[in-house]
Scaffold this motif. Structure first.
Motif, mmCIF file in Angstrom:
data_model
loop_
_atom_site.group_PDB
_atom_site.id
_atom_site.type_symbol
_atom_site.label_atom_id
_atom_site.label_comp_id
_atom_site.label_asym_id
_atom_site.label_seq_id
_atom_site.Cartn_x
_atom_site.Cartn_y
_atom_site.Cartn_z
ATOM 1 N N ALA A 147 2.685 2.551 6.082
ATOM 2 C CA ALA A 147 3.821 2.943 5.518
ATOM 3 C C ALA A 147 3.799 2.897 3.784
ATOM 4 O O ALA A 147 2.941 2.599 3.328
ATOM 5 C CB ALA A 147 5.166 2.010 5.943
ATOM 6 N N SER A 148 4.993 3.355 3.120
ATOM 7 C CA SER A 148 5.103 3.214 1.913
ATOM 8 C C SER A 148 4.765 1.768 1.097
ATOM 9 O O SER A 148 5.323 0.884 1.733
ATOM 10 C CB SER A 148 6.485 3.753 1.198
ATOM 11 O OG SER A 148 6.798 3.492 0.066
ATOM 12 N N LYS A 149 4.063 1.906 0.277
ATOM 13 C CA LYS A 149 3.894 0.558 -0.612
ATOM 14 C C LYS A 149 4.789 0.204 -1.570
ATOM 15 O O LYS A 149 4.676 -0.646 -2.505
ATOM 16 C CB LYS A 149 2.157 0.623 -1.091
ATOM 17 C CG LYS A 149 1.213 0.646 -0.225
ATOM 18 C CD LYS A 149 -0.175 0.804 -0.508
ATOM 19 C CE LYS A 149 -1.095 1.009 0.380
ATOM 20 N NZ LYS A 149 -2.599 1.067 0.012
ATOM 21 N N ASN A 150 5.884 1.151 -1.798
ATOM 22 C CA ASN A 150 6.867 0.764 -2.917
ATOM 23 C C ASN A 150 7.929 -0.357 -2.251
ATOM 24 O O ASN A 150 8.516 -1.075 -3.157
ATOM 25 C CB ASN A 150 7.754 1.947 -2.893
ATOM 26 C CG ASN A 150 6.563 3.195 -3.690
ATOM 27 O OD1 ASN A 150 5.835 2.832 -4.488
ATOM 28 N ND2 ASN A 150 7.035 4.456 -3.544
ATOM 29 N N VAL A 151 7.980 -0.666 -0.972
ATOM 30 C CA VAL A 151 8.771 -1.554 -0.575
ATOM 31 C C VAL A 151 8.264 -2.456 0.432
ATOM 32 O O VAL A 151 7.187 -1.744 1.067
ATOM 33 C CB VAL A 151 10.438 -0.912 -0.059
ATOM 34 C CG1 VAL A 151 10.889 -0.249 -1.169
ATOM 35 C CG2 VAL A 151 9.760 0.052 1.076
ATOM 36 N N PRO A 152 8.607 -3.651 0.788
ATOM 37 C CA PRO A 152 8.070 -4.448 1.883
ATOM 38 C C PRO A 152 8.312 -3.740 3.228
ATOM 39 O O PRO A 152 9.284 -3.277 3.539
ATOM 40 C CB PRO A 152 8.753 -5.696 1.759
ATOM 41 C CG PRO A 152 9.179 -5.858 0.058
ATOM 42 C CD PRO A 152 9.470 -4.551 -0.146
#
Length: 647
Positions: free
Chosen positions: A425-430
């Motif tokens: 998934a996106s690495k911008n949020v946990p």
């Protein structure tokens, strides 16, 4: 874990402040009497007015603003009053009372997002500084070329910043790329002869020199820094020039600095200032005429090679004292790095020419350093006495690596790399769901003692809440399953890994101060972890500097009152030009293992990276670092090791 982020970065800015900005609203302001405070467009009071404006659109600045209001024991009304006084004196914009709408952006900026941080914003600052500093003017010209922009672009960006954040408009006309050199410092005003003994520093009846106007004396801040630079200027032409420029910038005299140094000595017991006053321009080293450069003598005769007992210093050096620090030594390092990078070569040539020396001079100094300082002499005095519970953890990976069972290294650790923490998934949020459903069960199955979390793409200060979410999710998951012994920590983040702050503390105290401030900000994250994993990788060949760096970083780690387990890598950091990923000389590795043993609780050894490439290296048990590490583990740890070691 080999990311270069932070390896050579200057620690984040000390200035700050705010309250929880997003939409920071200010109440009506009461009149404030500033008393006899001098109104200036620099210094901490002015900085507070700038931070206040930034806090209107930036949560981080808002929190900083709130913190600094407490620190300085002032309120928002005081800052507003000071901002109005600055506006009245210097013609700057009045402090914002309501958010303003920005005018149309200059087309030259192509609609980019405008920020009061980042390289474009920094260019607007350097541009203003260039108006009064020849060094900053040269730097500004260099950076215009580097970023392939024009002065008009910087002016447009500064205006956009002013429109968005209410900061001062850029000065007009445009800054000259080469303003006149700073006016040399005037002849130092003789310091009055010491008064009778009762008024000497240290005496209970000491009276501050009237030249200081009764200011409060601190062993920090720009006045204190001036006393330091004054002493450094006695032996450094660069510092002498800097001292002269700062005297002019702050509109003070040498007598003022001497008086401040004496007041410091009286209050804090620091050394008295040297007398007589420093010369503003120590003579540069003699260089041969440009028309007939003196060649370095050919290194044919073995007796005069560095290391030979009959080595004779090159006459070009004029018999100066040789040191493995200072500007001459730094030039030898720059020249070496320039062999691998055109950008570093340009940096070397700039400083070589600024110091008015030649390549031959730098080469001669390098030879003299090599003669005087044998690298293998560094760390010879480090002794090791066996202590209980120290463990060497295996964190390295190699192609073709055997099991290494019974080799004396513990595998009771799990390194969680960022790729596996986000589950695609996106690495911008946990990815909390992934952490709970995939990572926690895996940890419970492995049942290790230590878990080292490796997330390097988030800013540990501004994105700390994300980091806290990750470690809390993992800890709560394993604790809920009944595992109370598993310990969690972040690789490298607590404290911030910093090589330059400790190794340049004497010449750049601002780096040190900024690092201290950053590490203080990390206390909130430190409170969430169970163990500290500082990174002590090797970016340069200077062994004494590595010891300074290691000791300072471990000392910072100890402040959090948690177990400290640093991470070592037996290769030079892959960002080191020319030698990156080559294996450390065995004497250097020996120093690192012994020093870490003495100052920390255990150690993790990480690796590997193939030479000057990406990916793991091939396993080779004959490399010197491995047999030494095996023997070290056998001598100083309790992990079983025997003849059946599978290496």
């Amino acid at each position: 874990m080999r990311s270069s982020r932070g390896m050579a970065l200057v620690a984040v800015s000390l200035l700050a402040g705010a309250c929880l900005a997003g939409a920071l609203a200010y109440p009506a302001h009461a009149a404030v009497d500033l008393g006899n405070v001098e109104i200036r467009n620099e210094g901490w009071r002015y900085n507070m007015t700038v931070i206040r404006e930034q806090a209107r659109t930036n949560d981080f600045k808002a929190q900083q603003y709130a913190d600094y209001l407490v620190k300085y024991k002032i309120n928002d009304d005081y800052v507003v009053a000071y901002a109005k006084a600055v506006a009245a004196k210097f013609g700057t914009p009045l402090p914002s009372e309501n958010n303003r709408s920005a005018p149309a952006q200059d087309p030259i900026l192509k609609g980019i997002e405008v920020s009061n941080s980042g390289w474009r914003y920094n260019m607007t600052i350097i541009r203003e500084q260039a108006r009064t500093s020849s060094f900053k003017a040269q730097q500004y010209a260099d950076y215009l070329a580097k970023h392939k922009i024009t002065d008009a672009y910087v002016v447009a960006y500064a205006k956009a910043v002013a429109a968005k954040f209410g900061t001062p408009m850029p000065s007009e006309p445009a800054a000259s790329p080469n303003p006149p050199a700073a006016t040399p410092a005037p002849a130092p005003t003789p310091t009055p002869a010491p008064a009778p003994t009762p008024n000497q520093p240290g005496s209970p009846t000491f009276v501050q020199d009237p030249i200081l106007n009764g200011i409060e004396v601190h062993n920090a801040g720009w006045r204190y820094n001036m006393t330091i630079i004054r002493e450094q200027a006695r032996t450094s032409s660069f510092k002498a020039q800097q001292y002269a420029e700062y005297l002019a910038k702050h509109k003070i005299t040498d007598a003022y600095v001497v008086a401040y140094a004496k007041a410091l000595a009286a209050k804090f017991g620091t050394p008295l200032p040297s007398e007589p006053a420093t010369s503003p321009q120590p003579e540069p080293p003699a260089a041969p005429p440009a028309s007939a450069p003196t060649p370095t003598p050919p290194p044919a005769q073995t007796p005069n090679q560095p290391g030979s007992p009959t080595f004779v210093q090159d006459p070009i050096l004029n018999g100066i004292e040789v040191s493995n620090s200072g500007w001459r030594y730094n030039l030898t390092v720059m020249k070496k790095l320039g062999e691998y990078s055109a950008e570093r070569q340009a940096t070397y040539e700039y400083w070589r020419d600024k110091n008015r020396v030649t390549d031959a001079y730098v080469d001669a100094y390098a030879a003299a350093v090599a003669q005087k300082y044998n690298p293998d002499d560094v760390g010879k005095d480090i002794t090791v006495t066996r202590k209980p519970n120290f463990t060497v953890y295996r964190g390295f990976r190699y192609h073709g690596m055997p099991s290494l069972a019974n080799c004396g290294l513990s595998t009771d650790i799990r390194i969680l790399y960022h790729d596996e923490l986000f589950g695609g998934a996106s690495k911008n949020v946990p990815n909390v769901s992934h952490l709970k459903n995939k990572i926690v069960p895996d940890l419970l199955r492995r049942n290790v003692t230590y878990v080292m979390i490796d997330i390097e793409h988030w800013n540990a200060v501004t994105e700390m809440d994300k980091l806290i979410t990750v470690v809390r999710t993992l800890k709560e998951g394993v604790r809920a399953a009944g595992n109370t012994r598993m310990q969690f920590g972040y690789y490298m983040l607590v404290p911030e890994r910093n090589y330059l702050a400790p190794t340049m503390r004497g010449s750049r105290p601002d780096r040190w101060d900024a690092w201290m401030a950053t590490n203080e900000q990390m206390r909130r994250l430190a409170a969430e972890v169970d163990v500290i994993f500082p990174s002590l990788y090797t970016p340069y060949e200077n062994r004494q500097d590595w010891l300074t760096y290691a000791r300072a970083n471990i000392a910072e780690a100890r402040k959090y009152n948690k177990p400290v387990i640093p991470v070592l890598w037996p290769q030079y950091h892959d960002t080191t030009p020319g030698i990156g990923t080559t294996y450390l000389p065995i004497k250097f590795w020996e120093i690192q293992m012994k020093e870490v043993y003495n100052i920390s609780d255990s150690v993790v050894i990480w690796g590997s990276v193939a030479f000057q490439a990406k990916g793991w290296d091939n396993w080779d048990k004959t490399r010197e670092w491995w047999p030494y590490t095996r023997k070290f583990a056998a001598d100083y740890t309790n992990v079983p090791q025997n003849a059946s070691c599978a290496d």
